[in-house]
Write an enzyme that holds these catalytic residues in place. Structure first.
Site, PDB file in Angstrom:
ATOM      1  N   THR A  13       0.817  -1.217   0.000  1.00  0.00           N
ATOM      2  CA  THR A  13       0.000   0.000   0.000  1.00  0.00           C
ATOM      3  C   THR A  13       0.848   1.262   0.000  1.00  0.00           C
ATOM      4  O   THR A  13       0.473   2.272  -0.588  1.00  0.00           O
ATOM      5  CB  THR A  13      -0.928  -0.016   1.238  1.00  0.00           C
ATOM      6  OG1 THR A  13      -1.834  -1.096   1.069  1.00  0.00           O
ATOM      7  CG2 THR A  13      -1.702   1.273   1.378  1.00  0.00           C
ATOM      8  N   SER A  55       1.377  -7.495  -1.179  1.00  0.00           N
ATOM      9  CA  SER A  55       2.095  -8.564  -0.467  1.00  0.00           C
ATOM     10  C   SER A  55       1.322  -9.880  -0.450  1.00  0.00           C
ATOM     11  O   SER A  55       1.888 -10.923  -0.099  1.00  0.00           O
ATOM     12  CB  SER A  55       2.488  -8.134   0.941  1.00  0.00           C
ATOM     13  OG  SER A  55       1.387  -8.097   1.788  1.00  0.00           O
ATOM     14  N   THR A  86       1.577  -4.700   4.023  1.00  0.00           N
ATOM     15  CA  THR A  86       1.401  -5.100   5.430  1.00  0.00           C
ATOM     16  C   THR A  86       0.801  -6.493   5.585  1.00  0.00           C
ATOM     17  O   THR A  86       0.974  -7.133   6.616  1.00  0.00           O
ATOM     18  CB  THR A  86       0.518  -4.089   6.186  1.00  0.00           C
ATOM     19  OG1 THR A  86      -0.784  -4.079   5.590  1.00  0.00           O
ATOM     20  CG2 THR A  86       1.122  -2.704   6.186  1.00  0.00           C
ATOM     21  N   ASP A  87       0.082  -6.975   4.547  1.00  0.00           N
ATOM     22  CA  ASP A  87      -0.693  -8.209   4.738  1.00  0.00           C
ATOM     23  C   ASP A  87       0.172  -9.427   5.054  1.00  0.00           C
ATOM     24  O   ASP A  87      -0.194 -10.250   5.886  1.00  0.00           O
ATOM     25  CB  ASP A  87      -1.563  -8.481   3.496  1.00  0.00           C
ATOM     26  CG  ASP A  87      -2.689  -7.465   3.367  1.00  0.00           C
ATOM     27  OD1 ASP A  87      -2.954  -6.749   4.358  1.00  0.00           O
ATOM     28  OD2 ASP A  87      -3.292  -7.374   2.281  1.00  0.00           O
TER      29      ASP A  87
END
Ligand code: ASP
Length: 335
Positions: A13, A55, A86-87
């Site tokens: 992101t 990710s 971040t995932d």
């Protein structure tokens, strides 16, 4: 003396732009250069693109490639920041903690919940925190997010929307930023146990299962048929699993006899497994399952992948799995 920091952009992101198909990575390191210099203080920044992926599209081969790249360039920089979605960030930070054992510089992984081009984003703050941790001279793999620095193998994404998306699980934060500046808790930084060694191996024959009431044990049997070599099970509470209506224990015993490594942890976020308390846990220990103890699921899974990439010898796997490699495990032989 000004520090030399390398920023490796992998996407996520932080580097995203709105496309017709939805929000997706699209900014290159060139596009982000000005913003990153703005938060880098007096460090010398070098920025490069490694990939540009959400990710969700990061796979174990990317971990290996990234580990190899970091190993190659580590002596040219005082610290490295990896920008990542971040995932799956906590899986990457966990695996890099194993693959980059005893790394001699800080490697700090960060990302954000909003694009760096969004004026209200958390991106600049997270990069600021990551760059300053990378300039700290403290070696290890870390995650920087929301003014906290977390040991890479203790990080977990616990919130899907908030800026406070990551927590350090069963372990203190390595650093926090407040009005007193960046306060590093040196006790939370694991001591380096030797010289740096790159170990970029993994097994792709590992899976992770969350146990649920009604789950059928034939599902476990089917994993053996598909050639899996390692199974990480998020069991209940402190590590219990059924043996009355569906006898998972005897199914797992068979899998272990067939050479499959079974690790059992908990689906609870905090405090880990302690399988020697209930009959539902003790029976599993007796048939030879390994226990995740207080490891995060991300660390428990990636550690299993990594070890199975190195050896298929059951006693070596057991020994390795029980050792604290990078700070991921509080060793407690009684539990
Ligand atoms: N889907 C994004 C990713 O993991 C989410 C983020 O970066 O916050 O790449």
């Amino acid at each position: 003396m000004s520090r030399n920091i390398l920023i490796i952009n992998t996407g996520g992101t932080l580097s995203s732009v709105m496309k017709e198909s939805g929000l997706a990575p699209g900014l290159t390191s060139q596009d982000m250069q000005k913003d990153l210099h703005f938060v880098s203080g007096n460090t010398n920044l070098e920025i490069e693109d490694f990939c540009s992926l959400d990710s969700a599209n990061i796979f174990p081969e990317d971990w290996s490639r990234l580990a190899r790249h970091i190993a190659e360039v580590r002596n040219n920089h005082d610290g490295i920041v990896v920008i990542h979605g971040t995932d799956t960030l906590a899986y990457t930070s966990s695996m890099l903690s194993f693959m980059l054992q005893n790394i001699n510089i800080p490697v700090v992984i960060t990302g954000s919940q909003l694009s760096i081009k969004n004026p209200v984003a958390d991106a600049m703050e997270n990069c600021r925190c990551a760059i300053h941790m990378a300039a700290s001279g403290i070696p290890g793999v870390f995650v920087a997010f929301n003014r906290k620095v977390i040991l890479g193998c203790r990080a977990s994404k616990v919130r899907s929307l908030s800026f406070d998306a990551f927590e350090s699980i069963n372990y203190p934060n390595v650093a926090t930023i407040s009005s007193l500046g960046m306060n590093i808790d040196e006790k939370a930084v694991p001591l380096r146990k030797g010289v740096f060694s790159l170990s970029d191996v993994y097994s792709s024959k590992v899976c992770m299962i969350k146990m649920f009431p009604g789950m059928h044990r034939s599902f476990l049997e089917s994993l053996a048929d598909q050639g899996y070599k390692g199974i990480y099970i998020e069991a209940y509470g402190i590590g219990g699993m059924p043996f009355v209506k569906h006898d998972f224990i005897s199914t797992l015993e068979k899998l272990i006899e067939d050479g499959i490594t079974v690790v059992v942890g908990t689906q609870c976020t905090y405090e880990g497994s302690k399988m020697n308390v209930y009959e539902t846990g003790r029976r599993a220990l007796e048939i030879g399952v390994l226990q995740a103890h207080d490891m995060t699921s991300e660390a428990a899974l990636t550690k299993l992948m990594w070890i199975l990439g190195m050896t298929e010898n059951p006693s070596e796997i057991k020994d390795y799995y029980g050792i604290n490699i990078a700070g991921e495990l509080t060793e407690n032989p009684q539990a």
